[in-house]
Design a protein around this motif. Structure first.
Motif, PDB file in Angstrom:
ATOM      1  N   ILE A  59       0.856  -1.184   0.000  1.00  0.00           N
ATOM      2  CA  ILE A  59       0.000   0.000   0.000  1.00  0.00           C
ATOM      3  C   ILE A  59       0.894   1.237   0.000  1.00  0.00           C
ATOM      4  O   ILE A  59       1.776   1.376   0.850  1.00  0.00           O
ATOM      5  CB  ILE A  59      -0.909   0.010   1.247  1.00  0.00           C
ATOM      6  N   ASP A  60       0.664   2.141  -0.947  1.00  0.00           N
ATOM      7  CA  ASP A  60       1.498   3.345  -1.034  1.00  0.00           C
ATOM      8  C   ASP A  60       1.491   4.102   0.287  1.00  0.00           C
ATOM      9  O   ASP A  60       2.549   4.460   0.819  1.00  0.00           O
ATOM     10  CB  ASP A  60       0.999   4.263  -2.157  1.00  0.00           C
ATOM     11  N   ARG A  61       0.300   4.367   0.798  1.00  0.00           N
ATOM     12  CA  ARG A  61       0.189   5.023   2.113  1.00  0.00           C
ATOM     13  C   ARG A  61      -1.079   4.560   2.799  1.00  0.00           C
ATOM     14  O   ARG A  61      -2.167   4.628   2.230  1.00  0.00           O
ATOM     15  CB  ARG A  61       0.172   6.546   1.973  1.00  0.00           C
ATOM     16  N   LEU A  62      -0.925   4.075   4.020  1.00  0.00           N
ATOM     17  CA  LEU A  62      -2.060   3.689   4.852  1.00  0.00           C
ATOM     18  C   LEU A  62      -2.170   4.717   5.967  1.00  0.00           C
ATOM     19  O   LEU A  62      -1.189   4.981   6.675  1.00  0.00           O
ATOM     20  CB  LEU A  62      -1.863   2.293   5.428  1.00  0.00           C
ATOM     21  N   ALA A  63      -3.341   5.331   6.102  1.00  0.00           N
ATOM     22  CA  ALA A  63      -3.520   6.401   7.089  1.00  0.00           C
ATOM     23  C   ALA A  63      -4.727   6.132   7.964  1.00  0.00           C
ATOM     24  O   ALA A  63      -5.690   5.465   7.545  1.00  0.00           O
ATOM     25  CB  ALA A  63      -3.681   7.749   6.384  1.00  0.00           C
ATOM     26  N   ARG A  64      -4.683   6.646   9.192  1.00  0.00           N
ATOM     27  CA  ARG A  64      -5.830   6.607  10.093  1.00  0.00           C
ATOM     28  C   ARG A  64      -6.426   8.008  10.119  1.00  0.00           C
ATOM     29  O   ARG A  64      -5.805   8.959  10.595  1.00  0.00           O
ATOM     30  CB  ARG A  64      -5.413   6.155  11.492  1.00  0.00           C
ATOM     31  N   ALA A  65      -7.626   8.130   9.575  1.00  0.00           N
ATOM     32  CA  ALA A  65      -8.261   9.444   9.427  1.00  0.00           C
ATOM     33  C   ALA A  65      -9.117   9.823  10.627  1.00  0.00           C
ATOM     34  O   ALA A  65      -9.583  10.959  10.718  1.00  0.00           O
ATOM     35  CB  ALA A  65      -9.112   9.468   8.159  1.00  0.00           C
ATOM     36  N   GLY A  66      -9.348   8.896  11.523  1.00  0.00           N
ATOM     37  CA  GLY A  66     -10.172   9.136  12.702  1.00  0.00           C
ATOM     38  C   GLY A  66     -10.251   7.856  13.500  1.00  0.00           C
ATOM     39  O   GLY A  66      -9.640   6.840  13.131  1.00  0.00           O
ATOM     40  N   PRO A  67     -10.992   7.854  14.604  1.00  0.00           N
ATOM     41  CA  PRO A  67     -11.142   6.639  15.407  1.00  0.00           C
ATOM     42  C   PRO A  67     -11.692   5.491  14.568  1.00  0.00           C
ATOM     43  O   PRO A  67     -12.825   5.546  14.086  1.00  0.00           O
ATOM     44  CB  PRO A  67     -12.120   7.061  16.519  1.00  0.00           C
ATOM     45  N   VAL A 123     -11.114   4.671  11.592  1.00  0.00           N
ATOM     46  CA  VAL A 123     -11.358   5.022  10.187  1.00  0.00           C
ATOM     47  C   VAL A 123     -10.015   5.012   9.467  1.00  0.00           C
ATOM     48  O   VAL A 123      -9.095   5.754   9.846  1.00  0.00           O
ATOM     49  CB  VAL A 123     -12.018   6.407  10.034  1.00  0.00           C
ATOM     50  N   TYR A 124      -9.898   4.165   8.447  1.00  0.00           N
ATOM     51  CA  TYR A 124      -8.631   4.009   7.739  1.00  0.00           C
ATOM     52  C   TYR A 124      -8.789   4.384   6.268  1.00  0.00           C
ATOM     53  O   TYR A 124      -9.858   4.233   5.678  1.00  0.00           O
ATOM     54  CB  TYR A 124      -8.131   2.566   7.861  1.00  0.00           C
ATOM     55  N   ALA A 158     -12.147  -1.769  12.612  1.00  0.00           N
ATOM     56  CA  ALA A 158     -12.340  -0.646  11.700  1.00  0.00           C
ATOM     57  C   ALA A 158     -13.811  -0.442  11.381  1.00  0.00           C
ATOM     58  O   ALA A 158     -14.523  -1.374  11.020  1.00  0.00           O
ATOM     59  CB  ALA A 158     -11.556  -0.876  10.414  1.00  0.00           C
ATOM     60  N   LYS A 159     -14.276   0.795  11.526  1.00  0.00           N
ATOM     61  CA  LYS A 159     -15.666   1.133  11.213  1.00  0.00           C
ATOM     62  C   LYS A 159     -15.826   1.552   9.752  1.00  0.00           C
ATOM     63  O   LYS A 159     -16.905   1.429   9.172  1.00  0.00           O
ATOM     64  CB  LYS A 159     -16.144   2.260  12.131  1.00  0.00           C
ATOM     65  N   GLU A 160     -14.750   2.064   9.188  1.00  0.00           N
ATOM     66  CA  GLU A 160     -14.793   2.534   7.805  1.00  0.00           C
ATOM     67  C   GLU A 160     -13.408   2.405   7.192  1.00  0.00           C
ATOM     68  O   GLU A 160     -12.398   2.692   7.843  1.00  0.00           O
ATOM     69  CB  GLU A 160     -15.258   4.000   7.746  1.00  0.00           C
ATOM     70  N   ILE A 161     -13.353   1.959   5.950  1.00  0.00           N
ATOM     71  CA  ILE A 161     -12.101   1.874   5.209  1.00  0.00           C
ATOM     72  C   ILE A 161     -12.327   2.514   3.847  1.00  0.00           C
ATOM     73  O   ILE A 161     -13.137   2.030   3.053  1.00  0.00           O
ATOM     74  CB  ILE A 161     -11.619   0.418   5.039  1.00  0.00           C
ATOM     75  N   ARG A 162     -11.638   3.610   3.601  1.00  0.00           N
ATOM     76  CA  ARG A 162     -11.808   4.341   2.350  1.00  0.00           C
ATOM     77  C   ARG A 162     -10.708   3.981   1.364  1.00  0.00           C
ATOM     78  O   ARG A 162      -9.542   3.830   1.751  1.00  0.00           O
ATOM     79  CB  ARG A 162     -11.776   5.844   2.617  1.00  0.00           C
ATOM     80  N   LEU A 163     -11.086   3.887   0.112  1.00  0.00           N
ATOM     81  CA  LEU A 163     -10.134   3.656  -0.969  1.00  0.00           C
ATOM     82  C   LEU A 163      -9.954   4.977  -1.704  1.00  0.00           C
ATOM     83  O   LEU A 163     -10.920   5.559  -2.191  1.00  0.00           O
ATOM     84  CB  LEU A 163     -10.653   2.575  -1.926  1.00  0.00           C
ATOM     85  N   ILE A 164      -8.711   5.429  -1.788  1.00  0.00           N
ATOM     86  CA  ILE A 164      -8.452   6.758  -2.352  1.00  0.00           C
ATOM     87  C   ILE A 164      -7.350   6.665  -3.410  1.00  0.00           C
ATOM     88  O   ILE A 164      -6.226   6.260  -3.116  1.00  0.00           O
ATOM     89  CB  ILE A 164      -8.041   7.757  -1.257  1.00  0.00           C
ATOM     90  N   TRP A 165      -7.718   7.042  -4.612  1.00  0.00           N
ATOM     91  CA  TRP A 165      -6.765   7.078  -5.724  1.00  0.00           C
ATOM     92  C   TRP A 165      -6.386   8.529  -6.003  1.00  0.00           C
ATOM     93  O   TRP A 165      -7.261   9.380  -6.165  1.00  0.00           O
ATOM     94  CB  TRP A 165      -7.362   6.489  -6.990  1.00  0.00           C
ATOM     95  N   HIS A 166      -5.100   8.795  -6.117  1.00  0.00           N
ATOM     96  CA  HIS A 166      -4.613  10.128  -6.464  1.00  0.00           C
ATOM     97  C   HIS A 166      -4.095  10.080  -7.906  1.00  0.00           C
ATOM     98  O   HIS A 166      -3.021   9.503  -8.153  1.00  0.00           O
ATOM     99  CB  HIS A 166      -3.494  10.562  -5.520  1.00  0.00           C
TER     100      HIS A 166
END
Length: 285
Positions: free
Chosen positions: A138-146, A148-149, A186-194
């Protein structure tokens, strides 16, 4: 059974003969398309950006561009292949610079979450018996909130996918499955393409049904690969970038007929990369 990856499976889907040369015969090639070369350099810059932020160093965009240019010069050689000979190496270098500037200007001061991992290796089994193993980075794995990844993936390609194509993306779906197993709360996992050249951020997720569909299709594809006894070539526009063209039975005669790539272009060294429209697309629907 070997550990599979999205790129390994994609190789079989694109051309079974390429798959055989690369993963069965293990024929090594030291050439690389300039698009991949440029993409690697941009990824290195973004890895440095977030790695240094974790050490409380906030690089300026000029510092990152200097790092990019230094890495480009240190790694560039005649083994980097330019297929689209109407463009020069300098043109591609400038595209990479535009990608870096676009990302920096959009995300500075980079407070969109806590970075959990950079080039984070993930591995998981697609079945309970642990026979079908998948791995990736994974290029970057981040925790955006409690609980939430976010799974961030950087693209330097020259085209944008449709919303429908994005929902079919297997790579980040597999990464999502791995993150869900690693962080069961995890309550939410977002997929983000830049899509860096276009300064566009595409955001999506997967329903449980979509995740299960990807899991089953991936297992079926692995079964197909494992059962293969013949590896026929599959001609497509992608053949021009294949590192095995000179030994491929349907492409090697074309290699001999083609003129060697030019190092110059009518665009010249001062080629200017056209600006792209900044926009964010939300594809949750």
């Amino acid at each position: 059974m070997p550990v599979y990856s999205h790129s390994r499976l994609s190789s079989f889907e694109k051309c079974p003969l390429q798959y055989r040369y690369r993963y069965i015969d293990r024929i090594k090639r030291d050439t690389q398309g300039i698009e991949a070369f440029m993409g690697n350099r941009v990824h290195e810059v973004l890895e440095k950006l977030y790695g240094d932020l974790g050490k409380t160093k906030h690089n300026s965009v000029d510092e990152l561009l200097a790092f990019y240019r230094s890495a480009w010069d240190a790694n560039y050689s005649d083994k980097v292949k330019i297929v689209k000979t109407e463009y020069t190496a300098d043109y591609y270098r400038q595209v990479g610079e535009r990608c870096i500037v676009n990302y920096y200007q959009r995300h500075d001061p980079f407070e969109d979450g806590v970075t959990v991992g950079l080039e984070e290796r993930v591995q998981m089994a697609l079945d309970e018996g642990g026979r079908y193993l998948i791995q990736g980075y994974i290029d970057r794995l981040a925790r955006a909130g409690p609980e939430v990844y976010e799974i961030h993936d950087y693209k330097t390609s020259s085209s944008l996918p449709s919303a429908a194509d994005l929902r079919k993306d297997r790579q980040l779906t597999l990464y999502r499955m791995a993150v869900a197993k690693k962080f069961p709360g995890a309550k939410e996992i977002r997929l983000i393409w830049h899509y860096l050249a276009f300064d566009q951020v595409l955001v999506s997720d997967r329903t449980p049904g979509e995740i299960e569909g990807h899991r089953r299709k991936t297992i079926e594809l692995i079964d197909t690969v494992e059962a293969a006894k013949e590896y026929p070539p599959h001609e497509s526009a992608l053949c021009r970038w294949c590192e095995y063209r000179n030994i491929c039975p349907v492409q090697k005669h074309l290699v001999k007929a083609e003129a060697p790539p030019r190092n110059e272009s009518p665009k010249g060294e001062g080629a200017v990369v056209a600006p792209f429209k900044a926009e964010q697309l939300d594809l949750f629907s």
